[in-house]
Design an enzyme around this catalytic site. Structure first.
Site, PDB file in Angstrom:
ATOM      1  N   ILE A   7       2.849   3.966  -2.563  1.00  0.00           N
ATOM      2  CA  ILE A   7       2.952   4.229  -3.951  1.00  0.00           C
ATOM      3  C   ILE A   7       4.124   4.754  -4.293  1.00  0.00           C
ATOM      4  O   ILE A   7       4.922   4.873  -3.631  1.00  0.00           O
ATOM      5  CB  ILE A   7       2.269   6.043  -4.181  1.00  0.00           C
ATOM      6  CG1 ILE A   7       0.720   5.939  -3.567  1.00  0.00           C
ATOM      7  CG2 ILE A   7       2.318   6.678  -5.315  1.00  0.00           C
ATOM      8  CD1 ILE A   7      -0.130   6.093  -4.609  1.00  0.00           C
ATOM      9  N   GLU A  56      -9.393 -12.853  -7.186  1.00  0.00           N
ATOM     10  CA  GLU A  56      -7.684 -12.667  -7.156  1.00  0.00           C
ATOM     11  C   GLU A  56      -6.668 -13.859  -6.301  1.00  0.00           C
ATOM     12  O   GLU A  56      -6.602 -13.431  -7.654  1.00  0.00           O
ATOM     13  CB  GLU A  56      -7.893 -11.490  -6.178  1.00  0.00           C
ATOM     14  CG  GLU A  56      -8.262 -10.743  -6.015  1.00  0.00           C
ATOM     15  CD  GLU A  56      -7.635  -9.542  -4.859  1.00  0.00           C
ATOM     16  OE1 GLU A  56      -7.005  -9.208  -4.436  1.00  0.00           O
ATOM     17  OE2 GLU A  56      -8.705  -8.430  -3.801  1.00  0.00           O
ATOM     18  N   HIS A  66      -5.154  -5.170  -7.737  1.00  0.00           N
ATOM     19  CA  HIS A  66      -6.050  -4.127  -7.632  1.00  0.00           C
ATOM     20  C   HIS A  66      -7.599  -4.688  -7.812  1.00  0.00           C
ATOM     21  O   HIS A  66      -8.649  -5.630  -8.752  1.00  0.00           O
ATOM     22  CB  HIS A  66      -6.333  -3.247  -8.816  1.00  0.00           C
ATOM     23  CG  HIS A  66      -6.909  -2.092  -8.814  1.00  0.00           C
ATOM     24  ND1 HIS A  66      -6.049  -1.125  -7.197  1.00  0.00           N
ATOM     25  CD2 HIS A  66      -8.218  -1.083  -8.521  1.00  0.00           C
ATOM     26  CE1 HIS A  66      -7.633  -0.306  -7.394  1.00  0.00           C
ATOM     27  NE2 HIS A  66      -8.886  -0.291  -8.010  1.00  0.00           N
ATOM     28  N   MET A  75       0.433  -1.353  -0.337  1.00  0.00           N
ATOM     29  CA  MET A  75       0.134   0.242   0.661  1.00  0.00           C
ATOM     30  C   MET A  75       1.290   1.342   0.295  1.00  0.00           C
ATOM     31  O   MET A  75       0.461   1.974   0.740  1.00  0.00           O
ATOM     32  CB  MET A  75      -1.014  -0.348   1.424  1.00  0.00           C
ATOM     33  CG  MET A  75      -1.852  -1.055   1.890  1.00  0.00           C
ATOM     34  SD  MET A  75      -2.331  -1.431  -0.374  1.00  0.00           S
ATOM     35  CE  MET A  75      -4.294  -0.959  -0.415  1.00  0.00           C
ATOM     36  N   THR A 103       3.026   0.507 -14.325  1.00  0.00           N
ATOM     37  CA  THR A 103       3.730   2.123 -14.874  1.00  0.00           C
ATOM     38  C   THR A 103       3.256   2.569 -14.051  1.00  0.00           C
ATOM     39  O   THR A 103       2.755   2.808 -12.846  1.00  0.00           O
ATOM     40  CB  THR A 103       3.027   1.875 -16.284  1.00  0.00           C
ATOM     41  OG1 THR A 103       1.587   2.329 -16.513  1.00  0.00           O
ATOM     42  CG2 THR A 103       3.068   0.770 -16.604  1.00  0.00           C
TER      43      THR A 103
END
Ligand code: GAR
Length: 211
Positions: free
Chosen positions: A103, A185, A120, A101, A152
């Protein structure tokens, strides 16, 4: 300008799993490896959270674990540089973000282009970001699901590898919808990693072709 093409390697791969929490996707991938379904080994389970339950599970499974505290570094880049050194040391071929979690910086994403996947809990490009099951319920969509994609620089917007669709039921809560999505998932993430090391993923521009 000619389109960029990438073909995933056919080899026994080395994986680093990054997680911040529970670790159920990590377990699904590890279980698939143990069952001989994925031609890879987990070289490292890394976390930015000391108390991540997934890290404890990895220890119990006798996998190498590492916690590097982001607060111990002067910047996100410095933390990522330390993480990069650790994965390079272990000759990692693929970084698997499994509920990580944090960035990641553009330079980290570029360095690991086509060598890093994320899962996701929504049908991207709908509902990127956080609290996505809540957003899906509030929007009133009739279907949601899960997406595995290459990472990306644009968060949650990389080329899509696999998706799975689930219905959204009228009496769903965030919890019941999350549970239904999570089951999917656990199927599409191991399958994406399997395809990767079978040399079966070909990326052309935004599209991922499965051979
Ligand atoms: C999963 O639902 C995953 O899709 C989500 O976090 C959960 C982690 O569960 N990831 C994200 O929201 C990333 N933006 P897990 O720790 O049990 O695998």
């Amino acid at each position: 300008m000619s389109e960029e093409v990438f073909v995933s390697p056919k080899k026994k791969g080395k994986i680093a799993v990054f997680l911040s929490g529970r670790g159920s996707n990590f377990m699904a991938i590890h279980d698939a490896i143990l069952a001989g379904k994925i031609n890879a080994e987990i070289a490292l389970v890394f976390s930015d959270k000391k108390d991540a339950p997934g890290l404890r599970i990895a220890e119990e499974r006798n996998l190498e674990t590492l916690f590097l505290d982001p607060k111990a570094y002067p910047s996100r880049e410095a933390h990522e540089k330390a993480v990069t050194q650790e994965i390079r040391k272990r000759d990692v071929d693929l970084v698997v973000l499994a509920g990580y979690m944090r960035i990641l910086s553009p330079s980290f994403c570029n360095e690991l282009k086509y060598c890093m996947m994320n899962i996701h809990p929504a049908l991207l490009p709908s509902f990127p970001g956080l609290h996505v099951q809540k957003k899906a319920l509030e929007w009133g969509v009739k279907y949601s699901g899960a997406t595995v994609h290459f990472v990306t620089v644009d968060v949650d917007m990389g080329p899509i590898i696999l998706q799975a669709v689930v219905p959204v039921l009228q009496d769903d809560s965030e919890e019941t919808l999350s549970e239904r999505i999570l089951k999917e998932e656990h199927k599409i993430y191991p399958e994406s990693v399997r395809l990767y090391f079978e040399g079966k993923l070909e990326v052309r521009g935004r599209r991922v072709f499965i051979g």
